[in-house]
Design a protein around this motif. Structure first.
Motif, PDB file in Angstrom:
ATOM      1  N   ALA A 101      28.007  50.050  42.844  1.00 11.69           N
ATOM      2  CA  ALA A 101      28.027  48.761  41.196  1.00 11.69           C
ATOM      3  C   ALA A 101      28.816  48.600  40.908  1.00 11.69           C
ATOM      4  O   ALA A 101      28.995  46.928  40.572  1.00 11.69           O
ATOM      5  N   ARG A 102      30.105  49.583  41.436  1.00  8.70           N
ATOM      6  CA  ARG A 102      31.416  48.908  40.927  1.00  8.70           C
ATOM      7  C   ARG A 102      31.740  47.491  41.661  1.00  8.70           C
ATOM      8  O   ARG A 102      32.696  47.046  41.517  1.00  8.70           O
ATOM      9  N   SER A 103      31.678  48.270  43.070  1.00  8.21           N
ATOM     10  CA  SER A 103      32.477  47.525  44.148  1.00  8.21           C
ATOM     11  C   SER A 103      31.244  46.017  43.759  1.00  8.21           C
ATOM     12  O   SER A 103      31.894  45.179  43.981  1.00  8.21           O
ATOM     13  N   VAL A 104      30.410  46.173  43.274  1.00  5.75           N
ATOM     14  CA  VAL A 104      29.733  44.638  43.446  1.00  5.75           C
ATOM     15  C   VAL A 104      31.066  43.423  42.033  1.00  5.75           C
ATOM     16  O   VAL A 104      30.804  42.422  42.393  1.00  5.75           O
ATOM     17  N   PHE A 105      31.519  44.017  41.062  1.00  2.00           N
ATOM     18  CA  PHE A 105      31.565  43.652  39.874  1.00  2.00           C
ATOM     19  C   PHE A 105      33.821  43.338  40.805  1.00  2.00           C
ATOM     20  O   PHE A 105      34.342  42.074  40.416  1.00  2.00           O
ATOM     21  N   VAL A 106      33.766  43.843  41.873  1.00  2.00           N
ATOM     22  CA  VAL A 106      35.115  44.504  41.682  1.00  2.00           C
ATOM     23  C   VAL A 106      35.325  42.898  43.132  1.00  2.00           C
ATOM     24  O   VAL A 106      35.966  41.833  43.726  1.00  2.00           O
ATOM     25  N   GLY A 107      34.276  42.664  43.945  1.00  2.00           N
ATOM     26  CA  GLY A 107      33.880  42.130  45.175  1.00  2.00           C
ATOM     27  C   GLY A 107      33.973  40.576  44.662  1.00  2.00           C
ATOM     28  O   GLY A 107      34.233  39.683  45.065  1.00  2.00           O
ATOM     29  N   SER A 108      33.759  40.315  43.689  1.00  2.09           N
ATOM     30  CA  SER A 108      32.923  39.211  43.109  1.00  2.09           C
ATOM     31  C   SER A 108      33.954  38.513  42.591  1.00  2.09           C
ATOM     32  O   SER A 108      34.078  37.711  42.486  1.00  2.09           O
ATOM     33  N   ALA A 109      34.854  39.290  41.808  1.00  2.00           N
ATOM     34  CA  ALA A 109      36.281  39.168  40.993  1.00  2.00           C
ATOM     35  C   ALA A 109      36.886  38.675  42.038  1.00  2.00           C
ATOM     36  O   ALA A 109      38.034  37.183  42.185  1.00  2.00           O
ATOM     37  N   LEU A 110      37.511  39.447  43.380  1.00  2.00           N
ATOM     38  CA  LEU A 110      38.478  39.104  43.412  1.00  2.00           C
ATOM     39  C   LEU A 110      37.557  37.537  44.462  1.00  2.00           C
ATOM     40  O   LEU A 110      38.553  36.637  45.097  1.00  2.00           O
ATOM     41  N   GLY A 111      36.172  37.760  44.627  1.00  4.18           N
ATOM     42  CA  GLY A 111      35.578  36.679  46.532  1.00  4.18           C
ATOM     43  C   GLY A 111      35.428  34.905  44.975  1.00  4.18           C
ATOM     44  O   GLY A 111      36.176  34.390  45.259  1.00  4.18           O
ATOM     45  N   LEU A 112      35.526  35.441  44.133  1.00  2.00           N
ATOM     46  CA  LEU A 112      35.828  34.075  42.723  1.00  2.00           C
ATOM     47  C   LEU A 112      37.168  33.469  42.644  1.00  2.00           C
ATOM     48  O   LEU A 112      37.823  32.019  42.792  1.00  2.00           O
ATOM     49  N   LEU A 113      38.190  34.193  42.460  1.00  2.00           N
ATOM     50  CA  LEU A 113      39.367  34.155  42.344  1.00  2.00           C
ATOM     51  C   LEU A 113      40.093  33.419  43.117  1.00  2.00           C
ATOM     52  O   LEU A 113      40.940  32.667  43.136  1.00  2.00           O
ATOM     53  N   GLN A 114      39.184  34.262  44.468  1.00  2.00           N
ATOM     54  CA  GLN A 114      40.257  33.314  45.502  1.00  2.00           C
ATOM     55  C   GLN A 114      39.476  31.899  45.973  1.00  2.00           C
ATOM     56  O   GLN A 114      40.071  30.983  46.596  1.00  2.00           O
ATOM     57  N   ASP A 115      38.108  31.920  45.618  1.00  2.00           N
ATOM     58  CA  ASP A 115      37.350  30.187  45.522  1.00  2.00           C
ATOM     59  C   ASP A 115      38.552  29.478  44.383  1.00  2.00           C
ATOM     60  O   ASP A 115      38.578  28.113  44.795  1.00  2.00           O
ATOM     61  N   SER A 116      38.774  29.951  42.987  1.00  2.00           N
ATOM     62  CA  SER A 116      39.485  28.763  42.231  1.00  2.00           C
ATOM     63  C   SER A 116      41.157  28.299  42.905  1.00  2.00           C
ATOM     64  O   SER A 116      41.398  27.764  42.736  1.00  2.00           O
ATOM     65  N   LEU A 117      41.480  29.416  43.999  1.00  2.77           N
ATOM     66  CA  LEU A 117      42.527  28.913  44.286  1.00  2.77           C
ATOM     67  C   LEU A 117      43.159  28.211  46.057  1.00  2.77           C
ATOM     68  O   LEU A 117      43.423  27.745  45.611  1.00  2.77           O
ATOM     69  N   SER A 118      41.988  28.411  46.240  1.00  6.89           N
ATOM     70  CA  SER A 118      41.631  28.045  47.796  1.00  6.89           C
ATOM     71  C   SER A 118      40.978  26.950  47.634  1.00  6.89           C
ATOM     72  O   SER A 118      41.109  26.068  48.952  1.00  6.89           O
ATOM     73  N   GLY A 119      40.473  26.759  46.664  1.00  8.36           N
ATOM     74  CA  GLY A 119      40.007  25.229  46.806  1.00  8.36           C
ATOM     75  C   GLY A 119      38.117  24.972  47.650  1.00  8.36           C
ATOM     76  O   GLY A 119      38.172  24.185  47.905  1.00  8.36           O
ATOM     77  N   ALA A 120      38.087  26.532  48.215  1.00  5.06           N
ATOM     78  CA  ALA A 120      36.768  26.672  48.682  1.00  5.06           C
ATOM     79  C   ALA A 120      35.572  25.839  47.341  1.00  5.06           C
ATOM     80  O   ALA A 120      35.609  26.424  46.065  1.00  5.06           O
TER      81      ALA A 120
END
Length: 164
Positions: free
Chosen positions: A52-71
């Motif tokens: 359950a905690r991993s879902v939040f960490v994974g989504s936060a990291l992925g969305l941060l990566q999306d915001s900086l990578s232009g994906a």
């Protein structure tokens, strides 16, 4: 109060991982093969064993990566969420303290992440490249580099944990 410090440290760590990934990939071509957020997702999933905690960490990291990578927004968010959840669930079922298990897991999670991002990019009409031979070579190189860096991270964790 102590729990709030842990949450703050986690947030700072997640932001730092994505910023360092962005800076290194921008300055040095070889770092485009590394995916620090993915490595941290697998690392966090294996060490926490809390899906359950991993879902939040994974989504936060992925969305941060999306915001900086232009994906397209949400492609990395979804893939990192799935990877982090599966890594945490795998840590509950299998012994992930062995080097061979970690090696296969890091490599396969890198391939799965690349496949998910490619599929999501194509379905969103973002003009993502299909898995042609050049893309497959890039994904394999990324898998090798992520595996090596991930094993180094796990090695430092073991050394630190055994020293304490």
């Amino acid at each position: 109060m102590r729990k709030m410090g842990g949450v703050g440290m986690t947030v700072v760590t997640l932001v730092a991982i994505v910023v360092v990934q962005g800076i290194l990939a921008y300055r040095f071509q070889v770092f485009r093969y590394f995916d620090l957020p993915l490595i941290y997702c697998v690392y966090y999933g294996f060490t926490s064993n809390k899906p359950a905690r991993s879902v939040f960490v994974g989504s936060a990291l992925g969305l941060l990566q999306d915001s900086l990578s232009g994906a397209p927004m949400g492609t990395n968010g979804f893939s990192k969420t799935v990877i982090c959840y599966v890594a945490a669930s795998t840590g509950l079922k299998f012994n992930v303290d062995q080097v061979i298990t970690r090696t296969f897991a890091l490599f396969l999670f890198t391939l799965a992440d690349g496949l998910l991002v490619t599929i999501l990019g194509l379905t969103m009409g973002a003009g993502g490249r299909p898995l042609a031979s050049g893309r497959l070579v890039d994904l394999t190189l990324s898998g090798v580099f992520n595996t090596l860096l991930g094993l180094i991270m796990f090695g430092y964790r073991e050394r630190y944990r055994n020293a304490a």
